[in-house]
Design an enzyme around this catalytic site. Structure first.
Site, PDB file in Angstrom:
ATOM      1  N   HIS A  46     -47.448   0.055 -44.096  1.00 22.91           N
ATOM      2  CA  HIS A  46     -48.491   0.975 -44.560  1.00 22.91           C
ATOM      3  C   HIS A  46     -47.887   2.254 -45.151  1.00 22.91           C
ATOM      4  CE1 HIS A  46     -48.336   3.119 -40.545  1.00 22.91           C
ATOM      5  NE2 HIS A  46     -48.619   4.141 -41.310  1.00 22.91           N
ATOM      6  N   SER A  69     -45.112   7.335 -38.207  1.00 25.25           N
ATOM      7  CA  SER A  69     -45.220   5.950 -38.679  1.00 25.25           C
ATOM      8  C   SER A  69     -43.935   5.455 -39.317  1.00 25.25           C
ATOM      9  CB  SER A  69     -46.306   5.835 -39.741  1.00 25.25           C
ATOM     10  OG  SER A  69     -47.531   5.634 -39.132  1.00 25.25           O
ATOM     11  N   ASP A  78     -47.270  -5.022 -40.066  1.00 24.89           N
ATOM     12  CA  ASP A  78     -46.993  -3.684 -40.614  1.00 24.89           C
ATOM     13  C   ASP A  78     -45.487  -3.412 -40.604  1.00 24.89           C
ATOM     14  OD1 ASP A  78     -47.337  -1.187 -41.627  1.00 24.89           O
ATOM     15  OD2 ASP A  78     -48.246  -0.321 -39.822  1.00 24.89           O
TER      16      ASP A  78
END
Ligand code: ARG
Length: 398
Positions: free
Chosen positions: A67, A210, A116
């Protein structure tokens, strides 16, 4: 399920700006001080600005979250990306390397955030940092300890970004309990995810973390078990009670990573094996055409011993090529095998030529590896025998 865009964060900030900002880190973490624990961590930048974390998994490869490099209609261009290596200060500009290629997992879903994970091929190799080991079969049991680090938001209510790397200790959360909780918000976790944190929300990763690493202790070192993916509830993005952070389960992707990067990293006890076997053999034969005209054809082969990295020095193979190991940075080594690191893509064109290459050396060989070309087979003075099958590209030990 959508990753909340920055705009929402900014709105959030406006809403809470009247409140007293509590000084929380990563969420409730501390400054990462041990210079070795996260030495392979990278700051992923887009147009020079930190967007996510990443981890160096091979001299020229990093892993991050899909992402992080995704747009509404695809993947961001590699040329807009770079990584910063070798510093805990996110503003450090000393080692910034551009990204040459982005490999997003083909089954990544921006709806379910399944798979992801993405690989970044760097424009040049990072030779003075030991890459992190991938967890291959971590049990990830409830209460198991883990650690996450990043330069992400430190506040659950406002925006507060650190300049120095922050870390926090988490516990693996029971997956059934975690999925149950997320289901109430119509978020369905998959087997490629796991949950870590605390059900009371006391410690967590957050926006900006992230793509970064979650590591678990394995003996006296750490392995990369998770990648910061998403988390939080409708009303609270980080540190939300009952909504611990969700991490990509790295072990599910080891084969995929190896296929793309051609890296293989295993802990092999050669001392053990050398006692019982004379040769390691991988079926097949070398095709010299693959590296005939490639100077420094073997610069991509590295090995690590006791956390130190060596590079195989070689010129274009001739009938009597002699190869030797050169320490990538000058330190004395304890003569003991710990790890072998394997690389690929000898001419840097982005395709993997040698998915496997296994190299071994006896402890007493003083890091000198000698090989001659013999019918497409390397013979090493310390009885390591390597064959390469260009077609099969598989590794086999005998
Ligand atoms: N998706 C976030 C990012 O892009 C990471 C969120 C992690 N959230 C959490 N509650 N653990 O940085």
């Amino acid at each position: 399920m959508k990753i909340l865009p920055l705009l929402v964060l900014l709105m959030l900030e406006t809403i809470v700006s009247a409140q007293h900002a509590v000084n929380l880190r990563i969420i409730n973490g501390t400054k990462a001080t041990d210079t070795h624990q996260w030495e392979w961590i990278l700051s992923l930048r887009q147009h020079g600005e930190h967007i996510c974390g990443a981890s160096l998994i091979a001299p020229q490869w990093a892993v991050t979250a899909a992402h992080c490099i995704s747009t509404d209609d695809g993947v961001v261009s590699a040329s807009s990306l770079s990584v910063m290596a070798g510093s805990y200060n996110v503003y450090n500009q000393d080692t910034v390397i551009s990204v040459k290629k982005v490999v997003r997992h083909p089954q990544y879903s921006d709806v379910s955030i399944d798979n992801d994970i993405a690989l970044l091929k760097l424009a040049s190799a990072v030779s003075d940092i030991t890459p992190v080991t991938l967890a291959q079969d971590a049990p990830l049991l409830e209460h198991d300890p883990s650690f996450v680090a990043g330069w992400g938001n430190m506040s659950t209510t406002t925006l507060e970004f650190p300049s120095e790397l922050m870390q926090v200790d988490l516990k693996i959360i029971d997956f059934a309990q975690c999925s149950q909780s997320y289901r109430t918000e119509e978020i369905y976790l998959t087997d490629n995810m796991f949950c870590a944190g605390y059900m009371d929300g006391s410690k967590d990763s957050c926006q900006g973390d992230s793509g970064g690493p979650l590591i678990i202790p394995q003996g006296n070192y750490y392995e990369l078990a998770g990648i910061v993916s998403f988390g939080g509830s409708e009303t609270q993005m980080c540190g939300a009670p009952n909504f611990p952070g969700i991490y990509t389960k790295v072990q599910n992707y080891v084969a995929w990573i190896e296929r793309y990067t051609g890296i293989l990293k295993r802990h092999i006890s050669l001392e053990e094996t050398l006692k019982t076997r004379e040769f390691y053999t991988i079926d097949g034969t070398f095709s010299w055409h693959d590296f005939e005209n490639v100077p420094n054809a073997f610069d991509w082969v590295y090995q690590m011993q006791n956390g130190r990295m060596f590079q195989l020095q070689g010129k274009q193979p001739t009938d009597n090529d002699v190869f030797g190991w050169k320490e990538v940075y000058g330190l004395t080594i304890t003569p003991q095998w710990q790890m072998i690191y394997l690389g690929s893509d000898i001419d840097g064109d982005g395709t993997t030529k040698f998915d496997w290459i296994v190299l071994g050396m006896h402890t007493n060989a003083a890091y000198k590896l000698e090989g001659v070309r013999e019918n497409g087979t390397f013979k090493y003075s310390d009885k390591l025998d390597i064959h390469y099958d260009a077609t099969a590209q598989t590794v086999r030990f005998y």
